[in-house]
Write an enzyme that holds these catalytic residues in place. Sequence first.
Site, PDB file in Angstrom:
ATOM      1  N   LYS A 195       0.858  -1.177   0.000  1.00  0.00           N
ATOM      2  CA  LYS A 195       0.000   0.000   0.000  1.00  0.00           C
ATOM      3  C   LYS A 195       0.895   1.228   0.000  1.00  0.00           C
ATOM      4  CE  LYS A 195      -3.572   2.121   2.815  1.00  0.00           C
ATOM      5  NZ  LYS A 195      -4.492   1.862   3.922  1.00  0.00           N
ATOM      6  N   LYS A 249      -2.116  -1.440  -4.050  1.00  0.00           N
ATOM      7  CA  LYS A 249      -2.996  -0.277  -3.971  1.00  0.00           C
ATOM      8  C   LYS A 249      -2.172   0.996  -3.932  1.00  0.00           C
ATOM      9  CE  LYS A 249      -5.863   1.779  -0.482  1.00  0.00           C
ATOM     10  NZ  LYS A 249      -6.259   1.733   0.880  1.00  0.00           N
TER      11      LYS A 249
HETATM   12  C1  PBG Z   1      -7.293   2.520   5.315  1.00  0.00           C
HETATM   13  C2  PBG Z   1      -7.728   2.598   3.906  1.00  0.00           C
HETATM   14  C3  PBG Z   1      -7.572   3.672   2.999  1.00  0.00           C
HETATM   15  C4  PBG Z   1      -8.206   3.283   1.817  1.00  0.00           C
HETATM   16  C5  PBG Z   1      -8.725   2.016   2.027  1.00  0.00           C
HETATM   17  N1  PBG Z   1      -8.397   1.605   3.324  1.00  0.00           N
HETATM   18  C6  PBG Z   1      -7.006   4.992   3.061  1.00  0.00           C
HETATM   19  C7  PBG Z   1      -5.912   5.551   3.776  1.00  0.00           C
HETATM   20  O1  PBG Z   1      -4.825   4.999   3.898  1.00  0.00           O
HETATM   21  O2  PBG Z   1      -6.175   6.685   4.195  1.00  0.00           O
HETATM   22  C8  PBG Z   1      -8.293   4.137   0.597  1.00  0.00           C
HETATM   23  C9  PBG Z   1      -9.125   3.611  -0.488  1.00  0.00           C
HETATM   24  C10 PBG Z   1      -9.508   4.590  -1.520  1.00  0.00           C
HETATM   25  O3  PBG Z   1      -8.951   5.700  -1.643  1.00  0.00           O
HETATM   26  O4  PBG Z   1     -10.419   4.255  -2.272  1.00  0.00           O
HETATM   27  N2  PBG Z   1      -8.269   1.917   6.128  1.00  0.00           N
END
Ligand code: PBG
Length: 325
Positions: A195, A249
């Site tokens: 991520k 992601k």
């Molecule tokens: C953290 C999480 C995030 C997203 C999904 N799970 C965001 C973050 O790190 O702030 C982002 C997903 C998206 O932008 O569609 N629980």
Amino acid sequence: MLFPTVRMQRYRQSPQIRQLMAETHLEKADLIMPVFINENLKDKLAIKEIPDNYQHSSESLIPYLESLVEKGLSSILLFGIPQEKDSLGTQAYNPKGIIQKSISRIKKEFPKLVVIADCCLCEYTSHGQCGVLKEGRLDNDKTVELLQKVALSYAEAGVDIIAPSGMMDGMIAEIRKSLDQSEFTMTSLLSYAVKYASSFYGPFRIAAGSKDTFRGDRMHHQLAPSQKREALREALLDVEEGADYLMVKPSLPYLDIVRTIKEKTLLPLSIYHVSGEYAMLKKAAKDGIVEEFEAFQEIFLSMKRAGADFIINYYTEEMLKRLGN
Ligand code: PBG
């Protein structure tokens, strides 16, 4: 053999031949729809920043899912917004919390729907960070302990797949251990293994209610966009720790990472077309710059070509309609 004997256009003469030739396919079963459930709501509420997506109340959720299951929806990814937030995110592991209640309700109504639940504290903490803070920094090990509690409460509610998304070190191994100790040996783990600290999460943070509270950045735990070998190590570690599925992601800026992980691991791989990527494309479509469905289809095919097995995306509802039977 060369031209004029060889003519590549022979393969492209009719839709039927092109279909016969298709190397990559996009199917309804590839799509995972993110679903936001807000404990403060009585009815569904449109998310302005993620067009055509909603925050649901526990009540509005069921009829909404029913209409989508009829159209072929097979998997959802749940995010919860609690009524109360505190520094330890305690509502995240409340057995009667919004996600726990929703999981049992959904599994009762739609036993075949694959229910995945995001496992992170950022929607539940008053400071909007993904875990417990110590001297302004995330305390990794303490956070993992809380994530174990969250995961157990989801498993008890009957979730199919738990998706730890906080990029904490050791989270997969520790969560697997506590699930197994409690005999949830068949509950799966989808690790947000790779991520990135991305600028494309903006609309999500508004939708998940962590925008107002969140200060600072997530660079201490999420990956920097410059990193590729480090990303691969994250993925390989999660394989070792017992993940059942991996995720990359965001999506489009990281297709090279998808390819590499696909080649170097044997785990099913998901990709998350995140809120900012979605919102940009919707805006372009609204302004007449691209044809919406064709653009989404092209992008989703690029993900499959790169090696993604499933696509978490905010276009699922429309895609299900468009893909027909
Ligand atoms: C953290 C999480 C995030 C997203 C999904 N799970 C965001 C973050 O790190 O702030 C982002 C997903 C998206 O932008 O569609 N629980």
